[in-house]
Design a protein around this motif. Structure first.
Motif, PDB file in Angstrom:
ATOM      1  N   SER A  22       0.548  -9.132  -5.085  1.00  0.00           N
ATOM      2  CA  SER A  22      -0.508  -8.971  -6.072  1.00  0.00           C
ATOM      3  C   SER A  22      -1.440 -10.189  -6.070  1.00  0.00           C
ATOM      4  O   SER A  22      -1.004 -11.338  -6.000  1.00  0.00           O
ATOM      5  N   ILE A  60      -5.576  -6.892  -3.910  1.00  0.00           N
ATOM      6  CA  ILE A  60      -4.461  -6.117  -4.451  1.00  0.00           C
ATOM      7  C   ILE A  60      -4.305  -6.467  -5.928  1.00  0.00           C
ATOM      8  O   ILE A  60      -3.978  -7.600  -6.275  1.00  0.00           O
ATOM      9  N   ASN A  61      -4.549  -5.496  -6.792  1.00  0.00           N
ATOM     10  CA  ASN A  61      -4.427  -5.715  -8.226  1.00  0.00           C
ATOM     11  C   ASN A  61      -3.129  -5.165  -8.794  1.00  0.00           C
ATOM     12  O   ASN A  61      -2.622  -5.656  -9.801  1.00  0.00           O
ATOM     13  N   GLU A  62      -2.603  -4.140  -8.148  1.00  0.00           N
ATOM     14  CA  GLU A  62      -1.376  -3.509  -8.623  1.00  0.00           C
ATOM     15  C   GLU A  62      -0.765  -2.706  -7.486  1.00  0.00           C
ATOM     16  O   GLU A  62      -1.432  -2.434  -6.472  1.00  0.00           O
ATOM     17  N   PRO A  63       0.511  -2.346  -7.591  1.00  0.00           N
ATOM     18  CA  PRO A  63       1.130  -1.520  -6.546  1.00  0.00           C
ATOM     19  C   PRO A  63       0.398  -0.192  -6.388  1.00  0.00           C
ATOM     20  O   PRO A  63      -0.016   0.422  -7.371  1.00  0.00           O
ATOM     21  N   THR A 105       1.811  -3.897  -1.354  1.00  0.00           N
ATOM     22  CA  THR A 105       0.951  -4.088  -2.530  1.00  0.00           C
ATOM     23  C   THR A 105       1.756  -4.520  -3.753  1.00  0.00           C
ATOM     24  O   THR A 105       1.229  -5.207  -4.637  1.00  0.00           O
ATOM     25  N   ARG A 106       3.017  -4.154  -3.806  1.00  0.00           N
ATOM     26  CA  ARG A 106       3.865  -4.547  -4.945  1.00  0.00           C
ATOM     27  C   ARG A 106       4.224  -6.030  -4.882  1.00  0.00           C
ATOM     28  O   ARG A 106       4.297  -6.701  -5.928  1.00  0.00           O
TER      29      ARG A 106
END
Length: 535
Positions: free
Chosen positions: A300, A318-321, A296-297
């Motif tokens: 994005s 995925i918007n953010e880690p 996820t990191r």
């Protein structure tokens, strides 16, 4: 031999009290009883309670293919640019029993780093657990300057199948009985078959639906560009991807090699979302949470598909880690669907899809008829044995009948206390035990009769009879107990039920015949002091 001090009498009464308390739940409702008392009676087997019988088989080809798909993830990591090693571009594909690793990036001279790739992959090749001689799990060889083939040799396949069968049995139990409270029976048959007996289960279709799912949960990155999806729908699929769809998503192009797999899931459970609708919550283990966070990191803005058995359950962006490893799946689930899916995910992925070879449903009516027939046969057998003993041995025969009744109480109490499952062959074992239970009494009474005819007094005749019959009684019952033990260890299902009741019956028969009957006889002799024995 004829001495019964107070501690012996207390021990006899204590055993009988224990047996009575253990057997009591079979007659009355014990739900409100104190905690140290049992609440449930004897568990009834499939043939007595009704339920479902399923015979399943796992395919060795699928076991091997699934193992290679998992190995493909390790290959991808081994050929990455970790630990200062250069990236080796490749595409991996499982074709039947072979994993093809095709290198895609030649060097400046047009050569592919085939030797380096083979060396890295071979470092992953450990010995398969249980294989003879420490055989390697995979055969790894360079088939061409650009292609590496990975396969499972025959020496490792047998061990893989044993492990797959054991894992499948564990997963079947977790799916069918996630709480661990049902009296289901799961037994292997050969190297690739499993028999499931689920007493009290009325719906065979639900069980089959629950077990026919692979339970393969993966987290895959998605190429959601309209042009790639349109090309895939037209039959031109981007290398390293495949087209999937789901009830909550349209068609998406999903990467072949997942980022996180089912083995990275620690727990799963059914829960509710903010709108009080059923959802599935699960938590990743340490390794899975780390991979989930890194994915996820580094990705994005991309879609991240949660895929279960080839169907996209959810594909959030995925918007953010996302640290912590806690994930949820929402959707249009019924409560039962969410519970079943949570059980499937919690149990883990099947080593291979099970095929159903045989299915039977036993009605509860047939089970009740069997119980009534068994009880009727037991009462008839008990009555005939009692009549014979009283006619043949008079008052001492009555003592034997009293001990026989105590024997039945102890058998039922033993079955309840041990949590054993009573089957129709188990009822046959009880009936057989009733017939065998008087054998020891007959041996003792005949010895007493011989000693009394030889001129001994009643007291000394009884003492000699019990002393001289002891070794014969022990020999006969020990050999039968050994046979029952072998039946239990080597048998399955109904055979085990017969062996359990037979073994318990042997122990209780020896106790009641050699202790209770002797105690009643001694009390009568010392209380009435008869000059002759009516035997």
């Amino acid at each position: 031999m004829l001495q019964f001090p107070p501690w012996k009498i207390s021990l006899i009464l204590g055993v009988m009290l224990w047996g009575t308390l253990m057997a009591l739940p079979n007659l009355v409702n014990m739900s409100g009883a104190p905690g140290f008392l049992p609440k449930n009676g004897v568990n009834l087997g499939l043939d007595l309670q009704g339920g479902v019988y399923l015979m399943m088989e796992i395919n060795p080809d699928e076991v091997v293919a699934n193992r290679l798909e998992v190995f493909a993830i390790d290959v991808r990591n081994a050929l990455s640019n970790k630990d200062g090693k250069p990236l080796i571009g490749h595409l991996s594909e499982v074709d039947g029993r072979t994993l093809n690793v095709r290198l895609t990036r030649p060097d400046a001279d047009g050569n592919y780093p085939i030797d380096d790739a083979v060396t890295r992959i071979r470092k992953l090749n450990g010995s398969v657990e249980g294989a003879i001689g420490g055989a390697k799990t995979y055969e790894i060889e360079a088939a061409s300057p650009q292609l590496i083939k990975v396969s499972v040799p025959a020496t490792a396949e047998e061990a893989l199948m044993k492990g797959a069968l054991a894992k499948t049995m564990t997963i079947v139990r977790r799916r069918v009985d996630p709480e661990g409270v049902s009296e289901i029976s799961i037994t292997p048959q050969g190297n690739d078959r499993i028999i499931l007996e689920a007493p009290g289960e009325p719906d065979a279709t639900r069980l089959k639906n629950l077990l026919s799912r692979d339970g393969r949960m993966t987290f895959n990155l998605v190429d959601s560009s309209p042009s790639s999806i349109a090309a895939a729908e037209a039959g031109v699929v981007k290398p390293g991807y495949h087209l999937l769809t789901g009830p909550e998503t349209g068609p998406l192009l999903v990467r072949d090699i997942p980022e996180v797999v089912g083995s990275d899931i620690a727990t799963a459970s059914q829960g509710y979302d903010d709108g009080n609708r059923p959802q599935i919550n699960f938590r990743l283990n340490g390794n899975g949470a780390s991979k989930f966070y890194q994915t996820t990191r580094l990705n994005s803005g991309k879609l991240f598909a949660i895929v279960l058995d080839g169907t996209i359950m959810s594909a959030p962006r995925i918007n953010e880690p996302i640290p912590g490893g806690s994930v949820r799946i929402t959707g249009s689930f019924t409560l039962e669907e969410a519970q079943d899916l949570a059980a499937i995910i919690e149990a883990g992925e099947m080593p291979a899809k099970v095929q159903f070879l045989d299915q039977r449903t036993v009605s509860a009516t047939l089970g009740r008829d069997s119980i009534r027939a068994g009880i009727r046969a037991s009462l008839i057998g008990l009555g005939l044995v009692a009549l014979f003993m009283i006619i043949a041995y008079g008052l001492m025969g009555c003592f034997a009948v009293a001990s026989l009744s105590a024997n039945i109480v102890l058998i039922v109490g033993g079955l309840s206390g041990l949590g054993a499952t009573l089957t129709l062959p188990g009822i046959a074992g009880i009936i057989l035990t009733i017939g065998m239970a008087v054998d020891a009494n007959v041996l003792v009474f005949e010895r007493i009769r011989e000693e009394h005819r030889a001129g001994r007094s009643p007291l000394t005749a009884v003492q000699a009879g019990y002393e001289r019959a002891l070794s014969t009684i022990l020999d006969a019952n020990i050999t039968t107990f050994i046979a029952a033990t072998i039946l239990y260890l080597l048998g399955s299902g109904p055979v085990k039920g017969f062996a359990v009741t037979l073994a318990i019956g042997i122990v209780t028969s020896v106790f009641t015949a050699f202790v209770i009957t002797r105690w009643l006889t001694v009390m009568w002799l010392k209380g009435f002091r008869p000059r002759k024995l009516a035997v």
